[in-house]
Every structure is written in structure tokens, then in C-alpha cells.
Design an enzyme around this catalytic site. Sequence first.
Site, PDB file in Angstrom:
ATOM      1  N   ASP A 218     -42.285  12.853  31.943  1.00 51.99           N
ATOM      2  CA  ASP A 218     -42.376  11.514  32.796  1.00 51.99           C
ATOM      3  C   ASP A 218     -42.755  11.839  33.955  1.00 51.99           C
ATOM      4  O   ASP A 218     -43.247  13.017  34.688  1.00 51.99           O
ATOM      5  CB  ASP A 218     -40.697  11.267  33.122  1.00 51.99           C
ATOM      6  CG  ASP A 218     -40.605   9.762  34.037  1.00 51.99           C
ATOM      7  OD1 ASP A 218     -41.659   8.868  33.915  1.00 51.99           O
ATOM      8  OD2 ASP A 218     -39.506   9.424  34.794  1.00 51.99           O
ATOM      9  N   SER A 219     -43.160  10.782  34.772  1.00 51.93           N
ATOM     10  CA  SER A 219     -43.600  11.161  36.217  1.00 51.93           C
ATOM     11  C   SER A 219     -42.881  11.713  37.224  1.00 51.93           C
ATOM     12  O   SER A 219     -42.899  12.589  38.262  1.00 51.93           O
ATOM     13  CB  SER A 219     -44.319   9.861  36.903  1.00 51.93           C
ATOM     14  OG  SER A 219     -43.087   8.883  36.666  1.00 51.93           O
TER      15      SER A 219
ATOM     16  N   CYS B 122     -41.607   7.760  29.588  1.00 48.11           N
ATOM     17  CA  CYS B 122     -42.345   6.880  30.438  1.00 48.11           C
ATOM     18  C   CYS B 122     -42.869   5.773  30.044  1.00 48.11           C
ATOM     19  O   CYS B 122     -43.822   5.999  28.774  1.00 48.11           O
ATOM     20  CB  CYS B 122     -43.273   7.656  31.263  1.00 48.11           C
ATOM     21  SG  CYS B 122     -44.012   6.971  32.582  1.00 48.11           S
TER      22      CYS B 122
ATOM     23  N   GLU C  49     -35.328   7.113  42.290  1.00 48.11           N
ATOM     24  CA  GLU C  49     -35.499   8.584  42.496  1.00 48.11           C
ATOM     25  C   GLU C  49     -34.770   9.057  43.536  1.00 48.11           C
ATOM     26  O   GLU C  49     -34.248  10.007  43.237  1.00 48.11           O
ATOM     27  CB  GLU C  49     -37.237   8.761  42.868  1.00 48.11           C
ATOM     28  CG  GLU C  49     -37.943  10.076  42.758  1.00 48.11           C
ATOM     29  CD  GLU C  49     -38.353  10.492  41.323  1.00 48.11           C
ATOM     30  OE1 GLU C  49     -38.829  11.774  41.299  1.00 48.11           O
ATOM     31  OE2 GLU C  49     -38.366   9.878  40.486  1.00 48.11           O
TER      32      GLU C  49
ATOM     33  N   CYS D 165     -38.912   0.594  32.606  1.00 51.24           N
ATOM     34  CA  CYS D 165     -39.290   1.767  33.312  1.00 51.24           C
ATOM     35  C   CYS D 165     -38.125   2.743  33.291  1.00 51.24           C
ATOM     36  O   CYS D 165     -36.953   2.217  33.289  1.00 51.24           O
ATOM     37  CB  CYS D 165     -39.769   1.451  34.885  1.00 51.24           C
ATOM     38  SG  CYS D 165     -39.615   3.099  35.849  1.00 51.24           S
ATOM     39  N   THR D 166     -38.312   3.913  32.849  1.00 48.15           N
ATOM     40  CA  THR D 166     -37.335   4.746  32.555  1.00 48.15           C
ATOM     41  C   THR D 166     -36.406   5.115  33.682  1.00 48.15           C
ATOM     42  O   THR D 166     -35.361   5.665  33.625  1.00 48.15           O
ATOM     43  CB  THR D 166     -37.483   6.096  31.848  1.00 48.15           C
ATOM     44  OG1 THR D 166     -38.787   6.721  32.632  1.00 48.15           O
ATOM     45  CG2 THR D 166     -38.298   5.874  30.288  1.00 48.15           C
ATOM     46  N   HIS D 167     -37.057   4.958  35.001  1.00 44.27           N
ATOM     47  CA  HIS D 167     -36.148   5.080  36.041  1.00 44.27           C
ATOM     48  C   HIS D 167     -34.984   4.175  36.306  1.00 44.27           C
ATOM     49  O   HIS D 167     -34.091   4.439  36.844  1.00 44.27           O
ATOM     50  CB  HIS D 167     -37.376   5.083  37.312  1.00 44.27           C
ATOM     51  CG  HIS D 167     -37.945   6.247  37.638  1.00 44.27           C
ATOM     52  ND1 HIS D 167     -38.975   6.732  37.103  1.00 44.27           N
ATOM     53  CD2 HIS D 167     -37.655   7.311  38.610  1.00 44.27           C
ATOM     54  CE1 HIS D 167     -39.570   7.900  37.456  1.00 44.27           C
ATOM     55  NE2 HIS D 167     -38.667   8.325  38.570  1.00 44.27           N
TER      56      HIS D 167
HETATM   57  N1  DGL Z   1     -40.692   6.299  34.770  1.00 46.06           N
HETATM   58  C1  DGL Z   1     -41.925   5.730  34.531  1.00 46.06           C
HETATM   59  C2  DGL Z   1     -41.814   4.584  33.554  1.00 46.06           C
HETATM   60  O1  DGL Z   1     -41.162   4.347  32.695  1.00 46.06           O
HETATM   61  C3  DGL Z   1     -42.677   5.650  35.951  1.00 46.06           C
HETATM   62  C4  DGL Z   1     -42.562   5.559  37.118  1.00 46.06           C
HETATM   63  C5  DGL Z   1     -43.690   5.795  38.128  1.00 46.06           C
HETATM   64  O2  DGL Z   1     -43.851   6.873  38.303  1.00 46.06           O
HETATM   65  O3  DGL Z   1     -44.154   4.684  38.667  1.00 46.06           O
HETATM   66  O4  DGL Z   1     -42.803   3.852  33.756  1.00 46.06           O
END
Ligand code: DGL
Length: 270
Positions: A11-12, A75, A153, A189-191
Site C-alpha cells: 500500500d502507499s 490499495c 494514517e 480506500c484501505t485506510h
Molecule cells: N490506501 C490507499 C487506497 O486504498 C491509498 C491512500 C493514498 O495514498 O491516498 O486507495
Amino acid sequence: MTDDRPILFFDSGVGGLSVLAPTAALLPHAPLVYVADSAGFPYGTRSEGEIAARVPALLGRLAERYDPRLIVIACNTASTIALHHVRAALDVPIVGTVPAIKPAAAISQTRVIGVLGTEATVRQPYVDDLAARFAGDCTVLRHGSAELVEIAEASLEGVKPLPERMRAVLAGLFDQPGGERIDVIVNACTHFPLVEAELAAAAPHPVRFVDGGPGIARRVAHLTKGQSWPHVVGSASALSGKAVFTARSARTDMLAPALARYGLVEIESL
Ligand code: DGL
């Protein structure tokens, strides 16, 4: 014969932990490597061209270094833009994470679904396609929020999300025409599952949240069925996972306690 090759999550940032956790629960003996592209974070405000160039190149280096048996692109942004490029470039099974519109459509009573992702994800044709295929009889409202990525985050660094910020993010969905009828929100978004409790508390009425994590865990278990895992002396919890950052900083070091809660006790830089 045992097989030490790990499952690699990418992931990022820390969002992919919401995919790692259900997978680790299903496969407690799997060695795990979690990679956060902290040098490229955030992805959601980048262009399609940047993501399509960066992600396959980086995963190529990571595959050489860690020799994974399987890679999970944890991600949505990277998957909806670069999944086919990565599959074409690497000779390793790749599981992507795409917005869970299908399970959302299966449970929506009002037939109005909210899709909360990054700005990059919500504008992808991949999402148009998922909506057309699996939610053709639903109104699918989308909203992209870079702020929520930052909030999630920071929450892993110990910063509590503020209810008024959560309400403001959700207003991006609920204030759209028809938004008052949303009964399911896709955390695309996985976040975002990392702050799902705070999102739920800030919603103007009760809604259900869905994300891809549990489905991906089942898919990984299916794809690795019958494979051997390393022999562990003692209990499964003696296994230790590794977190890898593409750029290490004071900020990434602050994540160590949270990473340890996910079983990622070693930290290294690429
Ligand atoms: N966690 C990521 C996703 O599922 C991206 C978050 C980001 O870096 O903007 O899209």
C-alpha cells in the site's frame, strides 16, 4: 518440505493493514511482509500516469528482494489503476483490492450506496464498470477524500480523529442529491476501515460499512490452499512479520507500536 516465502502486502501507507489483518486471521502460519510506499504517499492525489509507472516498477523490486509466493495490492488506488500492468509485468500471483460495490449492492435496502475512496479511485472507469455490473439498479454516489487518508494514517500514530472532521468528510456523500437515502458505504480506500468506528459515529443516520478485506482474505486462503508454511517452534504467534518502508522517517518510526499490534515486529527500509 516447508516453504518460507511470504505473502507480500503493498500500500502507499498503513491502509493495507485493514487487508492484512483478516488475512493473518485466516492464515496464522503465513509469513507476512507489509510494504508501505512512504516515499510515494499519498497515492490518491497523484495522476494515473504516475501510479501506473511507479507501482509495477516498485513491486518488481520488492518481488526480487522478498521472493513472495503471492502479492496483495492492498490499495484501491493502485489496484484500480495499475493491477493489469502489475500482472503483465510479474510472474507472481497478484490479488488486487477494488471497491466492494458488489457486497454493498447485495445488502442495500434503499438501493443508494456511497463509495468513499481517494480522489483518484472514485474517478476510475474501473469503478464505473463495477457499478454497472453489480449495482445496476442502485444509485452509486462517490466521494474522494485525501483528508480522510491523512486522518486514518494519523490515527495509527495515536492521533484521535475529530468528530467534526469526520462529519465534514461524510457530508461529501450525504449532501449529494439522494445522499440522505444512503444505507451502505463502501470503504473504497484501505485506510478507511481503520477509522470505521469514528465514521459510523459521525454519520447522520445508521449506515453499514463494507470493504474488500474479508473477501481478499478468503481469496488469498483459496489461492494458497495446500501450500506448505514454515515450521514454527511454539505457537503461531511466535511468527514475526516485517514492515518495509520505501522512505523511513520520524513519522514512520512512530508507527512501530501500531505495527507490532499487527504482528509486524521488524521494520526495515527498501
Ligand atoms: N490506501 C490507499 C487506497 O486504498 C491509498 C491512500 C493514498 O495514498 O491516498 O486507495
